[in-house]
Structures are given as structure tokens and as C-alpha cells.
Design a protein around this motif. Sequence first.
Motif, PDB file in Angstrom:
ATOM      1  N   ASP A 103     -28.584  40.984 104.166  1.00 47.63           N
ATOM      2  CA  ASP A 103     -27.707  39.846 103.782  1.00 47.63           C
ATOM      3  C   ASP A 103     -26.469  39.794 104.789  1.00 47.63           C
TER       4      ASP A 103
ATOM      5  N   ARG B 282     -23.667  38.564  92.135  1.00 53.78           N
ATOM      6  CA  ARG B 282     -24.402  38.252  93.174  1.00 53.78           C
ATOM      7  C   ARG B 282     -23.807  39.064  94.564  1.00 53.78           C
ATOM      8  N   THR B 283     -22.544  39.038  94.341  1.00 50.20           N
ATOM      9  CA  THR B 283     -22.038  39.709  95.613  1.00 50.20           C
ATOM     10  C   THR B 283     -22.149  41.263  95.870  1.00 50.20           C
TER      11      THR B 283
ATOM     12  N   ASP C 173     -24.163  28.887  87.883  1.00 47.63           N
ATOM     13  CA  ASP C 173     -25.072  29.779  88.767  1.00 47.63           C
ATOM     14  C   ASP C 173     -25.364  29.256  90.019  1.00 47.63           C
ATOM     15  N   LYS C 174     -25.366  27.983  90.204  1.00 52.21           N
ATOM     16  CA  LYS C 174     -25.472  27.078  91.563  1.00 52.21           C
ATOM     17  C   LYS C 174     -24.216  27.443  92.139  1.00 52.21           C
TER      18      LYS C 174
ATOM     19  N   VAL D  15     -20.959  32.595  97.428  1.00 52.74           N
ATOM     20  CA  VAL D  15     -21.672  33.579  98.322  1.00 52.74           C
ATOM     21  C   VAL D  15     -21.875  33.171  99.688  1.00 52.74           C
TER      22      VAL D  15
ATOM     23  N   ALA E  37     -23.867  31.181  93.498  1.00 52.83           N
ATOM     24  CA  ALA E  37     -24.660  31.384  94.550  1.00 52.83           C
ATOM     25  C   ALA E  37     -23.983  30.665  95.947  1.00 52.83           C
TER      26      ALA E  37
END
Length: 530
Positions: A339, A324-325, A283-284, A290, A287
Motif C-alpha cells: 500500500d 485504516r492507516t 467510513d468513506k 487515507v 478511506a
Amino acid sequence: MTIDHTAATAHALSLPATLTRPRVSRLTAQLAAAPTANYTTTCAPYTGEPLADLPVSTPADVEDVFARARRAQARWALVSLEERRRILLRFHDLVLERQDEGLDLMQAENGKTRRDAFLEITDIAITARYYARTAAALLAPKRRRGAIPVLTHTTELRHPKGVVTVISPWNYPLSMAAGDAIPALMAGNAVVQKPDTQTALTALWALELMREAGLPKDLWQMVIGRGSSIGDALMAGADYMMFTGSTASGRRIAAGAGERLIGASLELGGKNAMVVLEDADIDKAAAGAVAACFPSAGQLCVSIERLYVAEEIRDEFVAAFVERTRKLRLGAAYDFSVDVGSLTNSAQLETVTAHIADAVAKGATVLAGGHARPDLGPLFHEPTILTDVTPEMTLFAHETFGPVVSIYPYRDVEEAIAMANATPYGLNASVWSRNGARGRSVAARLHAGTVNVNDAFAAAWGSIDAPMGGMGDSGLGRRHGADGLLEYTEVQTVAHQRLQGFAPPRGVSYERWSRILTLALRALRRLGTH
């Protein structure tokens, strides 16, 4: 695939209230150009509407600028470091107090989001404060060991180069303009700068604040124009060249500096890699990817364009990264609600679309994005993730400089390191692992001037006490840290020989003197000194 975006399209967006015509005229009046100068018009990337009319400098204008800068520098070199420090700290305060003006300018000229623009504000405040507080110690005379202990008094002195030419790009118009001028000025130099025409207003805003902080008028001057017109004059007048831009242009500047036997610092292109180890927090890392690939719509020299992921976690990582993207908000707004913003010019949009089209035609798979978004504005493009990219595709090895990243799997860490290093570039890299020591060990083996562990690029860039720059085709020299100040100085050694020199004293033969010196050298060796 649909990427979220703001409800209001860029076509309906007005320029911010701070960008009044008198305000723009006041900024452009600081450009050094003859009253009869030709003008060029810049346009706002968000909308394509005209933004500013800028007077274009001629070679004769540039020559005049250097003459005035040289006179100002002779006076500035006599100004105390304490007074220079006070000016930089006042500039620091003004940047923070008037940041809304700068944020509006950067967004209007570059098309980036407000959050990306704010990072430039913080970067310049940190840079000004750092050099204001460290320059005195870095520039102070240093005692060095003399040739003969006690008898040789040796001092290292630092003198300003003279007049520094700074050529800054459009992608980070405040950081790259003011960030290089600050240490050059603090070291006692004058600066003649050519900011990119598209983002000249932001650079001129920094100049306005620096003069308001107390910097003498002719000490930092700006000109604009094509390199083909004023490039030779900028080189001819310089005592040092600072350039940020393409590798091709950097080679030409390095060749010119070599002909003149002056120094040059060059931050050039990159094809930066991120390595996700099998033990990374997925997850990190997603992120982080991104944040690594899409700031300023990918128009960032240190952003990531190649992503290497361990096969064991590839599917899980790709799913998290794509998700996420797809949630990124693409659009135009003079606030913090977006963003990803716009590309800055049509050439970058053409490069991005051409690279993606070439890759897809040759078998690449689009996992996210892939399309321009003219419904949002003339230069918007979706953040794009590709896989199945192969060497015959243009973007495999060539810098795209846009919101595009390619993902590659690897079997073991040795393969990942070899793939990441398989490029002539070497600007920035990123490594992700739950084990910090292992991440740092891999980082040390990557061919890049800066490598970040569990971060994209901000950790290294923001560590302003450490040098930042490229290896290989990514450039020469370093900004930040002691290197970023001392490169703008000439080092001088002053050695004062007292009482006895190197020749034998009167009445002592050379043969006997050689035996005495031999005994002395052996004694010093045993004592472990000198």
C-alpha cells in the motif's frame, strides 16, 4: 503502534529483470552530453544499491541541444496536425503495451508502490489521447468579430512558441515529464527537458517510446545536471518555461522568465487541506483521507497535509482514519501487494523526521506511525497522523511532502473555510459531505486551483478536459484542458479590412463621417449585435 508490512524486507529485494545493464545503457545514451562527460550515479530507494550511471550535461551541451531543437522545430511546425495526432496515439498504445517496463523503472527510481506507478501510466495514456483528439479543434483558426461588420474579416491564429524548456521533478517521474511534453509537442514546439537526475530513466523511457512512435529525434531532447550549472543555459535558450517543483525555485524561474519577457507555467508547493463536514459519510471520508494523504508516501503535490473535521464527528472519524492507516501495508515489492512504499531520497526522510520530532517536542500527539523504518529499507517511514498541532510547530504551515497529516477540529463551516484558506498556498483541496450541492458550495469558497468533493485529488486531476494548477504561492499557469495546450502557443490576430476602412470615403468630410458612424453605432446597439 505497529503498521503491517510485507514479510520480505527491502534489503533482500532484487532489481526487476527488465532493468538489465544493456537496457539502462540504452536509455542513458539518449541523454545529450559530450563523450567526455562526467557521470553521476543514482541509487534505488528501496535498497540504496546503485541503479544507473548518467552522463552530466554542461552549459555547452545545452546550447548545442537548443540549436538542434530549433532546427527540428522549424520542420515540425510544417508537419500536419493529423500526423502529430497519429504519433501521439501510437505513443499511447506503446505506453500501455510496455507498461511493465515503465512500472519497474518508476518503482526502482522513485520507491513508490506499483499501484501508484500504474496511475502514472494511465495518466499519460489519457493525456496523449486527449490532446491527440482535441488539438485540431483548439489550434484551428478562429473567426472573430471584425471592427466593422461584414467589412472587417478577423481571424485568430495559433503559432507554436518555438522551443519549450520543461523542468520536471522526481516525485511523479512519468506524469510530470511526458505530461507536459505532450501538449507542447502537439502544439508544434520542440522540447528541451531536464528531468530530475534521480528519476531520469523513467523520463528517458517515455522519450524512447515517443521516438519509436515516430517523433523526429531532435524534437524532444533531455539533459541532466544541477540547476546551478545548466539552469542559466536552459533559461537562455527557451521560448517558454514549464517548471514543476518548489516555490523558492519557481520564484527564481519566474524572475528569469520576466527578464527575458517569455512566458512561464509553474506548479509549485502546497499545504493542501481536506474539510470533513458534519454530514459526511465517516467510513468513506476515512478511506478518502487515507487515499488523500499517503499515495507515493505523501510525495505528491496535491496530497493532503491538513485535515479539518467537524467537532460533532471528530472522535468517530479519527478512530476510523487511524484504524485504516494502521492496516496499511508498508514495504517494497515489484507487484501490487504493498500500500505504501519508500520515500525517494534522504533529504525527504530528514524533512519528515525533523517535522515530526519538532511537533512532538512542542506538544503534538502521534495517533499513528511516527517512526522511520530502516528494517524495511534506508528511506521508509510509517504513515503518520498527528493531532494537537499548533502554529509554532514547523509542519503547521510548511509543506512536509511526506506521509504525514495533522488533524484539526472546527466548530462551524465558516471556521473550517477560514482555517483551510489560512495559507499562502492554493494548489488542491478536498471537501466531504453527503450533500453534493453543499459540498460544491464549500468547495467554491476554498482558495485552491482544484477542489474535489468526496474525493482526494484524482477526480480533478483526472478531469483532463479541465485546467489544473495553483493559486498564490502554488504557482502560475495551468496544465490540462485547453489551457494546457494553448499556453504553448503565440496567438496572432489577422484582420483584413475590405472595401471601406475607418477613414471617410472620398468627398465625405470628417464631420459628416462622424455623424454617420454615430448613427451606425446606435443602430448596432438597438439591434443587439456587435
